[in-house]
Write an enzyme that holds these catalytic residues in place. Structure first.
Site, PDB file in Angstrom:
ATOM      1  N   HIS A  14       0.870  -1.194   0.000  1.00 24.61           N
ATOM      2  CA  HIS A  14       0.000   0.000   0.000  1.00 24.61           C
ATOM      3  C   HIS A  14       0.898   1.233   0.000  1.00 24.61           C
ATOM      4  O   HIS A  14       1.462   1.608   1.022  1.00 24.61           O
ATOM      5  CB  HIS A  14      -0.909   0.010   1.245  1.00 24.61           C
ATOM      6  CG  HIS A  14      -1.879   1.155   1.267  1.00 24.61           C
ATOM      7  ND1 HIS A  14      -3.220   0.989   1.540  1.00 24.61           N
ATOM      8  CD2 HIS A  14      -1.731   2.473   1.064  1.00 24.61           C
ATOM      9  CE1 HIS A  14      -3.838   2.152   1.505  1.00 24.61           C
ATOM     10  NE2 HIS A  14      -2.951   3.084   1.218  1.00 24.61           N
ATOM     11  N   HIS A  16       1.565   5.360  -1.698  1.00 26.85           N
ATOM     12  CA  HIS A  16       1.219   6.540  -2.499  1.00 26.85           C
ATOM     13  C   HIS A  16       2.503   7.151  -3.029  1.00 26.85           C
ATOM     14  O   HIS A  16       3.352   7.586  -2.256  1.00 26.85           O
ATOM     15  CB  HIS A  16       0.484   7.577  -1.650  1.00 26.85           C
ATOM     16  CG  HIS A  16      -0.785   7.057  -1.059  1.00 26.85           C
ATOM     17  ND1 HIS A  16      -1.998   7.125  -1.716  1.00 26.85           N
ATOM     18  CD2 HIS A  16      -1.025   6.404   0.098  1.00 26.85           C
ATOM     19  CE1 HIS A  16      -2.935   6.550  -0.963  1.00 26.85           C
ATOM     20  NE2 HIS A  16      -2.370   6.103   0.137  1.00 26.85           N
ATOM     21  N   LYS A 100      -9.332  -0.321  -6.269  1.00 24.98           N
ATOM     22  CA  LYS A 100      -9.384   0.326  -4.957  1.00 24.98           C
ATOM     23  C   LYS A 100     -10.727   1.003  -4.723  1.00 24.98           C
ATOM     24  O   LYS A 100     -11.200   1.770  -5.551  1.00 24.98           O
ATOM     25  CB  LYS A 100      -8.260   1.377  -4.903  1.00 24.98           C
ATOM     26  CG  LYS A 100      -8.201   2.163  -3.618  1.00 24.98           C
ATOM     27  CD  LYS A 100      -7.597   1.359  -2.488  1.00 24.98           C
ATOM     28  CE  LYS A 100      -7.848   2.026  -1.159  1.00 24.98           C
ATOM     29  NZ  LYS A 100      -6.641   2.349  -0.430  1.00 24.98           N
ATOM     30  N   HIS A 137     -10.516   1.166   1.403  1.00 24.37           N
ATOM     31  CA  HIS A 137     -10.357   2.174   2.464  1.00 24.37           C
ATOM     32  C   HIS A 137     -11.617   2.061   3.308  1.00 24.37           C
ATOM     33  O   HIS A 137     -12.692   2.489   2.888  1.00 24.37           O
ATOM     34  CB  HIS A 137     -10.202   3.590   1.888  1.00 24.37           C
ATOM     35  CG  HIS A 137     -10.071   4.622   2.971  1.00 24.37           C
ATOM     36  ND1 HIS A 137      -8.889   5.270   3.247  1.00 24.37           N
ATOM     37  CD2 HIS A 137     -10.959   5.056   3.898  1.00 24.37           C
ATOM     38  CE1 HIS A 137      -9.071   6.069   4.290  1.00 24.37           C
ATOM     39  NE2 HIS A 137     -10.322   5.964   4.692  1.00 24.37           N
ATOM     40  N   HIS A 175      -4.879  -0.555   5.633  1.00 23.18           N
ATOM     41  CA  HIS A 175      -4.457   0.251   6.803  1.00 23.18           C
ATOM     42  C   HIS A 175      -5.425   0.140   7.988  1.00 23.18           C
ATOM     43  O   HIS A 175      -6.021   1.107   8.401  1.00 23.18           O
ATOM     44  CB  HIS A 175      -4.192   1.715   6.423  1.00 23.18           C
ATOM     45  CG  HIS A 175      -5.239   2.443   5.619  1.00 23.18           C
ATOM     46  ND1 HIS A 175      -6.587   2.312   5.823  1.00 23.18           N
ATOM     47  CD2 HIS A 175      -5.100   3.334   4.612  1.00 23.18           C
ATOM     48  CE1 HIS A 175      -7.226   3.088   4.971  1.00 23.18           C
ATOM     49  NE2 HIS A 175      -6.357   3.711   4.226  1.00 23.18           N
ATOM     50  N   ASP A 248       1.295   2.658   3.555  1.00 27.34           N
ATOM     51  CA  ASP A 248       0.440   3.824   3.354  1.00 27.34           C
ATOM     52  C   ASP A 248       1.272   5.102   3.393  1.00 27.34           C
ATOM     53  O   ASP A 248       0.769   6.151   3.792  1.00 27.34           O
ATOM     54  CB  ASP A 248      -0.697   3.856   4.385  1.00 27.34           C
ATOM     55  CG  ASP A 248      -1.752   4.909   4.063  1.00 27.34           C
ATOM     56  OD1 ASP A 248      -1.873   5.285   2.869  1.00 27.34           O
ATOM     57  OD2 ASP A 248      -2.442   5.361   4.994  1.00 27.34           O
TER      58      ASP A 248
HETATM   59  C1  NCD Z   1      -3.655   8.983   1.987  1.00 31.62           C
HETATM   60  C2  NCD Z   1      -3.147  10.023   0.988  1.00 31.62           C
HETATM   61  O1  NCD Z   1      -2.672  11.092   1.411  1.00 31.62           O
HETATM   62  O2  NCD Z   1      -3.208   9.761  -0.216  1.00 31.62           O
HETATM   63  N1  NCD Z   1      -3.770   9.611   3.283  1.00 31.62           N
HETATM   64  C3  NCD Z   1      -3.842   8.997   4.493  1.00 31.62           C
HETATM   65  O3  NCD Z   1      -3.987   9.706   5.501  1.00 31.62           O
HETATM   66  N2  NCD Z   1      -3.752   7.704   4.631  1.00 31.62           N
HETATM   67  C4  NCD Z   1      -4.947   8.411   1.502  1.00 31.62           C
HETATM   68  C5  NCD Z   1      -5.399   7.115   2.163  1.00 31.62           C
HETATM   69  O4  NCD Z   1      -4.658   6.122   2.177  1.00 31.62           O
HETATM   70  O5  NCD Z   1      -6.519   7.069   2.687  1.00 31.62           O
HETATM   71 ZN    ZN Z   2      -3.277   5.062   1.540  1.00 35.09          ZN
HETATM   72 ZN    ZN Z   3      -6.934   5.029   2.724  1.00 34.71          ZN
END
Ligand code: NCD
Ligand code: ZN
Ligand code: ZN
Length: 346
Positions: A14, A16, A100, A137, A175, A248
């Site tokens: 996971h 970003h 997702k 999510h 998460h 995450d």
């Molecule tokens: C994530 C993001 O900033 O893209 N933020 C977070 O607080 N986890 C988005 C997500 O995973 O929900």
């Molecule tokens: Zn995330």
């Molecule tokens: Zn998320």
């Protein structure tokens, strides 16, 4: 006592990475630590179809340091209009490995997300048929629900009915943050797994709220109680194949977090393995670290385990106060503090 551990090259299930110059600034951190990562599709313009996912994959591959073999595993962002045909296209592309679900309004860049699961039922059915996993999510967005209860209410309102309606749909509860989520996952005999982040294993809402407001500890789902954290640590370090690593890691520029309305997301890719290692070491479960970090996720996704290895050693180092983020500043988890474990370069 272990001072050095060699494990199969792990994966981040996971992640970003953002896009453009921001992606270029952070991708090396993940590419140095992991063999593969599941790339989240919540870009400013969400990745809603296979062509967009493949173009995004090309941009990530181009941004990698020369010779690096990191593999981005792509995902599609489900919207109210995702069709079974979109799913067929994704299922036929080996580099797209999941879809997702962002409940609309639940998190960063989720406005185009799903407003009601019934809208995507045909797509979910096709995912079950094509064995494409759903990544969830798991939070309700109902403003009447307390922010600390959004995950547990989502289990009751969405996940339990979904298990009954489509038991063959494989999904990852992403998460997870609460004791209720651990109980839910433990109760599922098949087709359900969960990722756990370093911050939810290391921190509680006290670290967010009890000694000044700490915007760099703000993420969604929000940090929970000491008891929730205890159950998450037990689950992650148990060796149970349903739990695996998903950082995450979610970079936002410093000014976007230190703000009257700060963004949710914690950056951990700079030291992901070191942070997880600290948790496993603290509870004497280093023998379970490899399955959590390198085996369970690959097995759930039906992908081969990595063939290389990495080494972590007990040798302290200090996390920088910030990293460059395409001309902006990025404050990492544990900024300016000492970590006990270090990923070895050899
Ligand atoms: C994530 C993001 O900033 O893209 N933020 C977070 O607080 N986890 C988005 C997500 O995973 O929900
Ligand atoms: Zn995330
Ligand atoms: Zn998320």
């Amino acid at each position: 006592m272990n001072t050095r551990i060699e494990i199969t090259t792990p994966d981040d299930w996971h992640l970003h990475l953002r896009d453009g110059d921001r992606m270029q600034a952070v991708v090396q951190h993940s590419a140095r630590q992991f063999g593969r990562a599941i790339i989240m599709p919540n870009l400013t313009r969400p990745v809603t179809n296979t062509a967009m996912a493949m173009a995004y994959r090309d941009r990530i591959l181009e941004a990698l340091p020369p010779g690096n073999t990191f593999q981005p595993l792509m995902t599609l962002y489900l919207t109210d209009t995702t069709s079974p045909a979109d799913i067929d296209e994704a299922a036929a592309e080996e580099h797209v490995v999941a879809c997702k679900l962002y409940p609309a309004g639940a998190t960063t860049h989720s406005d185009a997300g799903v407003t009601d699961l019934r809208n995507i039922y045909p797509a979910l059915q096709r995912m079950a048929e094509t064995e494409l996993p759903l990544l969830v999510h798991g939070e309700v967005t109902d403003p009447r629900i307390d922010v600390f209860d959004r995950e547990s209410v989502f289990i009751d309102r969405v996940l339990i009915p979904l298990r009954e309606q489509l038991p063959e749909l494989r999904f990852v509860f992403e998460h997870i943050t609460s004791s209720e989520a651990v109980h839910f996952v433990n109760d599922q005999e098949q087709n359900v797994a969960a990722t756990i982040t370093p911050q939810h294993l290391l921190l509680t809402r006290n670290d967010l709220l009890a000694s000044g407001l700490r915007p760099h500890h703000y993420c969604v789902p929000i940090l929970k109680s000491i008891n929730d954290k205890k159950l998450l640590v037990e689950a992650a370090t148990s060796g149970d194949a349903r739990y695996f690593l998903g950082t995450d890691s979610a970079p936002h520029a410093r000014h976007e977090k230190e703000s009257a309305c700060g963004c949710a997301g914690i950056y951990s890719a700079h030291a992901a393995l070191e942070l997880y290692c600290e948790i496993f070491d603290a509870v004497g479960a280093m023998d379970k670290f490899e399955s959590f970090a390198a085996f369970n996720g690959a097995d759930f996704y039906g992908l081969p385990r990595n063939s290389g290895t990495i080494t972590l050693e007990k040798s302290s180092w200090t996390v920088p106060d910030e990293y460059d983020f395409a001309g902006e500043r990025l404050v990492p988890l544990r900024a300016g503090t000492e970590l006990a474990w270090r990923l070895s370069d050899d």
